[in-house]
Scaffold this active site. Sequence first.
Site, short mmCIF file in Angstrom:
data_model
loop_
_atom_site.label_atom_id
_atom_site.label_comp_id
_atom_site.label_asym_id
_atom_site.label_seq_id
_atom_site.Cartn_x
_atom_site.Cartn_y
_atom_site.Cartn_z
N GLY A 1 0.79 -1.21 0.00
CA GLY A 1 0.00 0.00 0.00
C GLY A 1 0.83 1.26 0.00
CG ASP B 1 -1.54 -1.28 7.34
OD1 ASP B 1 -2.64 -1.86 7.40
OD2 ASP B 1 -0.92 -1.08 6.28
#
Length: 666
Positions: A349, A464
């Site tokens: 990401g 995350d």
Amino acid sequence: MFPKLLILLPLLGSLVFSQDTSFTYNGFTSANLSLDGLAMITSNGLLRLTNDTKQQQGHAFYTTPISFKNSLNDTAFSFSTTFVFAIASVYRTLSGHGIAFVISPTRGRPGAVPSTYLGLFNETNNGNATNHVVAVELDTIQNPEFKDINDNHVGVDINSLESATSTSAGYYADGGAFMNLTLFSGNPMQVWVEYDGVKKQLNVTLAPIDVGKPKFPLLSLSRDLSPIINKTMYVGFSSATGSLLISHYILGWSFKMNGKAQELALSQLPKLPRGKERSKLLTIGLPVILVCLVLIAISGATYVIKRKRKFAELLEDWEVDYGPHRFKYKDLYIATKGFGDKELLGSGGFGRVYKGVLTTSKIEIAVKKVSHESRQGMREFVAEIVSIGRLRHRNLVPLLGYCRRKGELLLVYDYMSNGSLDKYLFDQPQVTLSWSQRFQVIKGVASGLLYLHEGWDQVVIHRDVKASNVLLDGELNGRLGDFGLARLYDHGTDPQTTHVVGTLGYLAPEHNRSGKATTSTDVYAFGAFMLEVACGRRPIQANGPSEDSILVDWVFSHLSRGEIMEARDPNCGTNYVAEELELVLKLGLMCSHSEAAARPSMRQVVQYLEGDVPFPDLSSLGLCSTGLTFAHGERFDDFFMTYPSSMNKGFSYSSSIADSLLSGGR
Ligand SMILES: *[C@@H]1O[C@H](CO)[C@@H](O)[C@H](O)[C@H]1NC(C)=O
Ligand SMILES: *[C@@H]1O[C@H](CO)[C@@H](O)[C@H](O)[C@H]1NC(C)=O
Ligand SMILES: *[C@@H]1O[C@H](CO)[C@@H](O)[C@H](O)[C@H]1NC(C)=O
Ligand SMILES: *[C@@H]1O[C@H](CO)[C@@H](O)[C@H](O)[C@H]1NC(C)=O
Ligand SMILES: *[C@@H]1O[C@H](CO)[C@@H](O)[C@H](O)[C@H]1NC(C)=O
Ligand SMILES: *[C@@H]1O[C@H](CO)[C@@H](O)[C@H](O)[C@H]1NC(C)=O
Ligand SMILES: *[C@@H]1O[C@H](CO)[C@@H](O)[C@H](O)[C@H]1NC(C)=O
Ligand SMILES: *[C@@H]1O[C@H](CO)[C@@H](O)[C@H](O)[C@H]1NC(C)=O
Ligand SMILES: *[C@@H]1O[C@H](CO)[C@@H](O)[C@H](O)[C@H]1NC(C)=O
């Protein structure tokens, strides 16, 4: 008899008093010449008429006037002259203008102009019979206006630059063959000019200095000079430059009226400046060298600039303290072989990750390239990265340092040889992990996350946590990577377009709502992670809108049916510890509770996992007896947006379940 004598007397007188002029200069050190323009005598005795200065002229005349005609019958005398000259052009292949031997009524050529007029005439008087000029031109430029035959010729000029006769420069060798000569070669050449006053004939002969006088003249002009010249004349040389650099030299000169000029002592003539080699060097060598130097300089400069640009970094004052944590972009570039595709470990990401080996220390590294245009928050972020980099825990991927470039942040981590955990779990993995390995990884990651939350004087929120951010080291320990990175985006994004960073399926509902990450949102994600590892399923299956597609709900449905063990990953095999598996599944559900308050802290999670604190028996609390209701649903907002048809099938914890979980967990 007597009158005859009387008649003869003035003749005798004139014979007696008009002594035939003659002189010989083997070098001009002691010569009696009058010079003008650029003309000068060099220290070694060369007569230099011009000196590499543009649009100039130079004249050198024998100072004393010479009687050129018989005063009785006005007939021009015979005369003879010889001289050695050299024309040295700075440019080997291009010449400036030439030299002329001149018989002129004036000492010098007043009013004359340089360049094509050779210092002999000017525009107005060229061709005018009142000039009374006889010249032998050694012309190295072809002037169509003067009807020049070529750019390397010898001509006889009478009052005009339009030659009375001219021919290409050269000489007749003994065998009679014509040999070309190049006047501006820089080599000395000898010229003979002879006039026979009886035959009324002017001969011009040219030869290289090392060849004797040729038998046949180059030019022969039959013309009585008597009407052209005056009684007394001056002899000398004229030379002019144009726009090219050129030097004209006379090395020696001999003249005799009414006789043959004395031979020049060629061996005694002054030496030309080392012009030949110099001019070779100047005309070929120097430009080549200059061009090479310029090319080298240009390519060097572009190389340096390119290199500088290629390896340019951003370094600001505030970063000085972080010196030890800074990597040189050049080193990273070399380590990762220029960030080549071959070295690409993956792209997540936040950016691409490349494998590399530091050349000096041979340490294996993983370099994450995060593109980041905004400088806003960068300072805080780097501070955090660096401080996190100081964190050392066996379940964190060590952050070695960073590097900043324009629009790009590079994070340097230790290389984890066994890659990320998700490749052992999903999509028909080639290598699967046994239960004990999985439990080991879960405990490790929990301990790493606890360390981030509590082991440091400031709370570090990972933001995350997910299987693909857990890396396995050589001993298959789970190590949490990418910590704090999401924060960069929390800081950096435009408030207008605020979006929450994290991964769908791991995002706590309140995190999405408020945009605020807390330790509790990390716990939520960790819950999803535990379920992933135990069940071998992604938090949200991409296989369609069914209630099975949401992992938490799927596990919960197993729990409510009293068959929670069936939720386990079949790849675990049969060799698993049922209590551990059950603990992980239930704890995963508890952590992923939609109510933040219902979730345990990481410290509690670690205690449960280590068995320090017994996990409450959820089924004994009657959790499975009640059906599932649709109480909240906010956790799956995003999911519903994607799959609206599942809206009425979606479910979440009932508040009673939440309550029981909560009370059970405390
Ligand atoms: C040429 O001669 C002139 C006059 O003597 C002098 O001013 C000039 O500097 C000289 N130029 C060169 C290139 O020698
Ligand atoms: C040079 O010529 C001038 C003018 O004719 C004369 O006055 C002078 O004596 C001569 N010098 C030499 C050394 O011949
Ligand atoms: C002029 O006089 C000289 C001798 O004084 C003589 O040799 C020559 O032939 C004469 N020329 C003419 C054209 O009379
Ligand atoms: C040309 O030269 C003559 C002298 O020979 C001079 O009187 C005249 O002014 C000159 N003309 C120009 C245009 O310089
Ligand atoms: C030649 O020069 C003289 C004197 O300078 C002048 O009077 C005459 O007009 C000129 N002739 C031509 C054809 O230019
Ligand atoms: C001499 O020069 C002329 C004209 O430049 C040329 O045609 C001829 O071939 C040359 N001869 C030799 C032997 O180089
Ligand atoms: C000029 O050259 C010719 C040969 O071509 C010769 O016969 C004659 O005598 C020469 N004249 C002078 C003045 O040297
Ligand atoms: C993990 O890494 C170690 C050392 O690099 C290696 O020996 C081992 O085979 C790897 N295990 C797996 C499951 O890839
Ligand atoms: C996140 O919040 C936005 C609006 O605040 C909502 O539209 C979206 O569905 C939410 N997503 C999740 C996963 O809850």
